[in-house]
Design a protein around this motif. Structure first.
Motif, PDB file in Angstrom:
ATOM      1  N   ALA A 292     -18.038  83.124  -2.455  1.00 30.15           N
ATOM      2  CA  ALA A 292     -17.952  81.945  -1.597  1.00 30.15           C
ATOM      3  C   ALA A 292     -16.542  81.785  -1.029  1.00 30.15           C
ATOM      4  CB  ALA A 292     -18.350  80.699  -2.381  1.00 30.15           C
ATOM      5  N   LEU A 293     -15.539  81.966  -1.875  1.00 29.55           N
ATOM      6  CA  LEU A 293     -14.152  81.796  -1.435  1.00 29.55           C
ATOM      7  C   LEU A 293     -13.760  82.877  -0.426  1.00 29.55           C
ATOM      8  CD1 LEU A 293     -12.592  80.900  -4.894  1.00 29.55           C
ATOM      9  CD2 LEU A 293     -12.917  79.354  -2.955  1.00 29.55           C
TER      10      LEU A 293
ATOM     11  N   ASP B 125     -15.794  84.528   1.582  1.00 30.16           N
ATOM     12  CA  ASP B 125     -16.516  84.268   2.827  1.00 30.16           C
ATOM     13  C   ASP B 125     -15.955  83.060   3.564  1.00 30.16           C
ATOM     14  OD1 ASP B 125     -18.065  86.424   2.192  1.00 30.16           O
ATOM     15  OD2 ASP B 125     -19.863  85.281   1.665  1.00 30.16           O
ATOM     16  N   ASP B 126     -15.294  82.172   2.834  1.00 26.11           N
ATOM     17  CA  ASP B 126     -14.674  80.995   3.454  1.00 26.11           C
ATOM     18  C   ASP B 126     -13.254  81.284   3.929  1.00 26.11           C
ATOM     19  OD1 ASP B 126     -15.106  78.223   4.176  1.00 26.11           O
ATOM     20  OD2 ASP B 126     -13.599  77.691   2.658  1.00 26.11           O
ATOM     21  N   GLY B 127     -12.848  82.534   3.816  1.00 26.05           N
ATOM     22  CA  GLY B 127     -11.557  82.926   4.388  1.00 26.05           C
ATOM     23  C   GLY B 127     -10.382  82.958   3.445  1.00 26.05           C
TER      24      GLY B 127
ATOM     25  N   LEU C  44     -19.263  75.593  -2.715  1.00 23.76           N
ATOM     26  CA  LEU C  44     -18.467  75.112  -1.577  1.00 23.76           C
ATOM     27  C   LEU C  44     -18.881  73.707  -1.147  1.00 23.76           C
ATOM     28  CD1 LEU C  44     -18.005  78.200   0.770  1.00 23.76           C
ATOM     29  CD2 LEU C  44     -16.286  77.065  -0.635  1.00 23.76           C
ATOM     30  N   GLU C  45     -20.180  73.434  -1.136  1.00 28.41           N
ATOM     31  CA  GLU C  45     -20.644  72.110  -0.743  1.00 28.41           C
ATOM     32  C   GLU C  45     -20.147  71.038  -1.707  1.00 28.41           C
ATOM     33  OE1 GLU C  45     -22.829  70.943   2.040  1.00 28.41           O
ATOM     34  OE2 GLU C  45     -21.700  72.724   2.650  1.00 28.41           O
TER      35      GLU C  45
ATOM     36  N   SER D 221     -10.616  73.894   2.585  1.00 30.71           N
ATOM     37  CA  SER D 221     -10.867  75.217   3.157  1.00 30.71           C
ATOM     38  C   SER D 221     -10.168  76.248   2.294  1.00 30.71           C
ATOM     39  CB  SER D 221     -10.346  75.313   4.590  1.00 30.71           C
ATOM     40  OG  SER D 221     -10.426  76.656   5.052  1.00 30.71           O
ATOM     41  N   ALA D 222     -10.911  77.262   1.876  1.00 33.81           N
ATOM     42  CA  ALA D 222     -10.313  78.314   1.058  1.00 33.81           C
ATOM     43  C   ALA D 222      -9.278  79.112   1.833  1.00 33.81           C
ATOM     44  CB  ALA D 222     -11.410  79.242   0.539  1.00 33.81           C
ATOM     45  N   ALA D 223      -9.340  79.022   3.166  1.00 34.29           N
ATOM     46  CA  ALA D 223      -8.435  79.805   4.010  1.00 34.29           C
ATOM     47  C   ALA D 223      -6.991  79.324   3.954  1.00 34.29           C
ATOM     48  CB  ALA D 223      -8.933  79.785   5.458  1.00 34.29           C
TER      49      ALA D 223
ATOM     50  N   ARG E 183     -16.533  70.349  -0.809  1.00 32.25           N
ATOM     51  CA  ARG E 183     -16.393  69.649   0.473  1.00 32.25           C
ATOM     52  C   ARG E 183     -16.966  68.236   0.422  1.00 32.25           C
ATOM     53  NH1 ARG E 183     -17.723  75.151   3.646  1.00 32.25           N
ATOM     54  NH2 ARG E 183     -15.570  75.898   3.820  1.00 32.25           N
TER      55      ARG E 183
ATOM     56  N   SER F 121      -6.577  81.309  -4.185  1.00 31.85           N
ATOM     57  CA  SER F 121      -7.474  80.705  -5.169  1.00 31.85           C
ATOM     58  C   SER F 121      -7.392  81.484  -6.472  1.00 31.85           C
ATOM     59  CB  SER F 121      -8.926  80.718  -4.666  1.00 31.85           C
ATOM     60  OG  SER F 121      -9.070  79.945  -3.499  1.00 31.85           O
TER      61      SER F 121
END
Length: 278
Positions: free
Chosen positions: A145-146, A148-150, A113-114, A124-126, A117, A130
Motif C-alpha cells: 500500500a505504501l 503504491d501510494d508513492g 490506507l483508508e 500521503s506516503a509520498a 486517511r 515509512s
C-alpha cells in the motif's frame, strides 16, 4: 433483517471463526441499508476448504471473506486473482462472478490506507520515509500500500531478517531491510511508523522499541485493535505524535467486499465503530 428466497449471501471462512468480527460488521451494514441478504460465519477445516470454496456458487453465495488459516490456500484455488493479491501473496476476499468462477482479491492494503486517511485526511506516503515492523501477511499488504501510494522508501524491520528479505524481494521497489538490532536508529527521518506484528496485543508482550529518534511530526499506527490503544500507541501519544488505532483498518478493508456482494459501498462511521467495539 430482510430475508427472502432471493437473498444475497456472503460469509467468512476460517478455522476457528468464532473470533471474527466480520459477521457483526457486515450485519450492521445489511440492517442499515435494508438489504435482502445475510452474512454468516463459515467454520471450515483446512482439509475441507477446497470443497467449501467450490460450493459457493452452487449455494448461491455472492462471495466470502477468508481469514486464518485459509488465505494462502484461497490464493492457489481462486480461478482469477487480482494482481495486488498476488503481490501480497494472500487472498482475503472472494467474489463469485456471473459465470460462476471465483475471483480472489486482497483488500488489506485498501483498508490500511483508508484508515489512515479517515483519521488524517492529508496523509500521503509520498511525503517521506515509512518504517514497517514485521514481515508477515499484514506487513506485505501495508508495504504494498505504501509503495503504491508513492513512498520514496520503506524501511522493513523484522526479528528474523530473512523473512523481511523475502518480503522485499517479493514486492520489489524501494524497500530497505533493517536489522532488528538497528530498529531504534531506523526511525530517524521517517514520517510514518507502522507495527504489523501481534506485539502489544492483549496477552502478548509489548513491542520493544525506543521512539527517541522518531521525528515529532511522524504518524504512528498499529494494526492491533485489542486493545485499541496499544503500548506503542500510548508511548507515541505521550510524546506528542498523532496516532491511529487498528480497528479502522478492519472496518475499511471490509467495504470493497460488501460493495461486490451487496451492491452498496458502505461508510465507516463513529456509530459503526462503537457497535463493533461493543
Amino acid at each position: 433483517m430482510i430475508l427472502s428466497g432471493k437473498a444475497k449471501l456472503a460469509g467468512v471462512f476460517g478455522w476457528p471463526v468464532g473470533h471474527s468480527r466480520s459477521p457483526k460488521l457486515h450485519g450492521f451494514w445489511i440492517e442499515q441499508h435494508r438489504i435482502d441478504g445475510a452474512y454468516v460465519p463459515l467454520s471450515v477445516r483446512p482439509e475441507d476448504f477446497a470443497y467449501a470454496l467450490r460450493a459457493l456458487p452452487r449455494m448461491g453465495f455472492a462471495g466470502a471473506n477468508v481469514t486464518i488459516p485459509h488465505k494462502q490456500t484461497a490464493l492457489a484455488l481462486a480461478d482469477h486473482v487480482e494482481p495486488l493479491a498476488r503481490r501480497i501473496g494472500a487472498v482475503n476476499t472472494l467474489v463469485v462472478r456471473e459465470d460462476g468462477s471465483i475471483e480472489g482479491r486482497n483488500t488489506d492494503a485498501f483498508g490500511f490506507l483508508e484508515n489512515l486517511r479517515h483519521a488524517v485526511p492529508d496523509f500521503s506516503a509520498a511525503t517521506g520515509v515509512s518504517v514497517v515492523i514485521g514481515a508477515g501477511g499484514a506487513a506485505r499488504a501495508v508495504a504494498a500500500a505504501l509503495l503504491d501510494d508513492g513512498a520514496p522508501r520503506v524501511r522493513l524491520i523484522n526479528r528474523t531478517r530473512s523473512r523481511a528479505v523475502e518480503v522485499a524481494e517479493a514486492l520489489g521497489g524501494p524497500i530497505e531491510v533493517v536489522d532488528w538490532e538497528d530498529r531504534a536508529e531506523a526511525l530517524a527521518g521517517s514520517n510514518l511508523l507502522v507495527n504489523t506484528t501481534s506485539l502489544g496485543m492483549t496477552g502478548q508482550p509489548p513491542l520493544d522499541l525506543a521512539l527517541d529518534a522518531l521525528p515529532r511530526d511522524a504518524l504512528v499506527t498499529d494494526i492491533v485493535y485489542v486493545p485499541l490503544e496499544t503500548p506503542l500507541l500510548l508511548q507515541a501519544r505521550l510524546r506528542g505524535h498523532r496516532t491511529v488505532d487498528g480497528l479502522g483498518m478492519l472496518l475499511h478493508q471490509a467495504r470493497p467486499g460488501f460493495l461486490a456482494w451487496f451492491g452498496v459501498m458502505p461508510a465507516v462511521t463513529d456509530e459503526l465503530r462503537r457497535f463493533v467495539e461493543s
